[in-house]
Design an enzyme around this catalytic site. Sequence first.
Site, short mmCIF file in Angstrom:
data_model
loop_
_atom_site.label_atom_id
_atom_site.label_comp_id
_atom_site.label_asym_id
_atom_site.label_seq_id
_atom_site.Cartn_x
_atom_site.Cartn_y
_atom_site.Cartn_z
N CYS A 125 0.80 -1.25 0.00
CA CYS A 125 0.00 0.00 0.00
C CYS A 125 0.82 1.28 0.00
O CYS A 125 0.70 2.11 -0.90
CB CYS A 125 -0.93 0.03 1.22
SG CYS A 125 -1.88 -1.48 1.47
N HIS A 168 -1.24 6.56 2.26
CA HIS A 168 -1.15 5.62 3.37
C HIS A 168 -0.99 6.43 4.65
O HIS A 168 -0.14 7.32 4.71
CB HIS A 168 0.03 4.65 3.17
CG HIS A 168 -0.07 3.45 4.07
ND1 HIS A 168 0.31 3.48 5.38
CD2 HIS A 168 -0.55 2.21 3.85
CE1 HIS A 168 0.09 2.29 5.93
NE2 HIS A 168 -0.43 1.50 5.03
#
Length: 520
Positions: free
Chosen positions: A55, A109
């Site tokens: 991610c 993120h």
Amino acid sequence: AKHSNATPNIVIFIIDDLKPALGCYGDKTAVTPNIDSLASRGVVFSHAYVQQAVCGPSRTSFLTSRRPDTTRLYDFGSYWRKHAGNFTTLPQYFKENGYRTVSMGKVFHPGISSNHSDDQPYSWTDPPYHPPTQEYKNSKVCLGNDGNLHRNVFCPVNVSSQPQQSLPDIETAEKAIQFLQESHEQPFLLAVGLHKPHIPHKFPAEFLNFHPLDSIKLPGNGVRPPKLPSVAWNPYKNLREREDVASSHPAWPWGPLDRDMARLIKQGYYSATTYIDSVLGRIAEQIDNNTMLVLLGDHGWSLGEHGEWCKMSNFEEAVRVPLIFVPPGQLGSFSHINVNTHLLLNHQHVPSKLVDNFVELVDLFPSIVDLAGLPKVPTCMPGTILTTLLCTEGRSWARLVTESDSYWQDVAFSQYPRPSAYPRYDSDLPREKDILYMGYSVRWRQGEGEEGWRCTVWMGFRALPVPRPDITDIVGIELYDHQADKGENNNLAKDKEQIGRIQQCLHFITKNIETLKQIY
């Protein structure tokens, strides 16, 4: 969601851990009528690839249009503006060009990699929104067979019995709908980050009905390929730590996972994806026709292929993602499709345009800029890349949306770090200081209609003090012929007749390494 002039609004859906498990990508298990309906109004990219299949690094890469060796984010432990360079982001550029930029859910993120602020004050006009119930993402809320609550992967729930009687993506959808229903004086860019199908697969239990367990088939290539270099293996530690998987005692590091557990995880993944489709359809219903829409996954996810699970590898399953673009004026009067009705009527949605060229998510920023009619993002030059605030390491695919391009080179690059040549506890996500190897992967083809090749070269690598690959220290090579072996099961790297292909692969990768030497 109207504003006073003709400049298009932009809505970008970023879906966590979503592989092309969608009806519009030909997946027969998928039940995704809303996304398929959006796809039928626009362009589906059949070969879109991320630059690192996890991610934080992937999102930082595509939101800055820089590759991981430039952002220097291979884990979740640094903020690019401090650690690499003060690079302009996609939302920041739109903000600087008169757009109101809004973030809802998981876009950057969270944590150190976006400076604990979602890159404020640079990227967003409004304070970023995070759904309150996301704080329970690792809580024991999953009902087990023993009647107790657990921290499981497989986690169908009764929403009314959940903390705060909601789920994160439902909260994000409500916030996005509220925003879209307001009137807007200036054009906006709304980024909506949906959390599922990221683990745990926590979703309203009724979505299991669309994926009965007896319909779930495990992949035919469910064991580790015999010629796979050990350095390439991701031991899926974050899955093993969940209580339901841990209780099935998969052998370390190769597994395999218990077949019953494997089928539940796959059922959960597809059910969570159908849930996200329904949530997304409710948001899309509110989007004005003068809006450009983009939908993508931040990376793929292995569902037992090669005996692998999760992301964190260079396999096609981990690096290939859905990418859908709907131009302004094409949404029409989109309305949310009830999944039950869809199945009853057996709707079929066919994409109006399929783009088969190989593209990368690092291309997203310059492409959206071109399609919105803003001043072009210049290409990064190796000598000045770290000090140039605005530039791209990708290519704009804007023209592929309207016409074919015989000059487009079908090539895409991904990479993944490892701390050791043999799997260990942190192989799936080594800290920057512990990285000893990098797998540089290239997916390419010579001509249209071919499926092409994937080649990954695992070599010595140090991330600190600056990224330094060592191509003289090769610990593994993978070579797959996608024409004959779409599943990447048969590693041809040691076949004598493939020497030419290996040389071609090394040429691509060496060129990138030479560029790195000019940067650092």
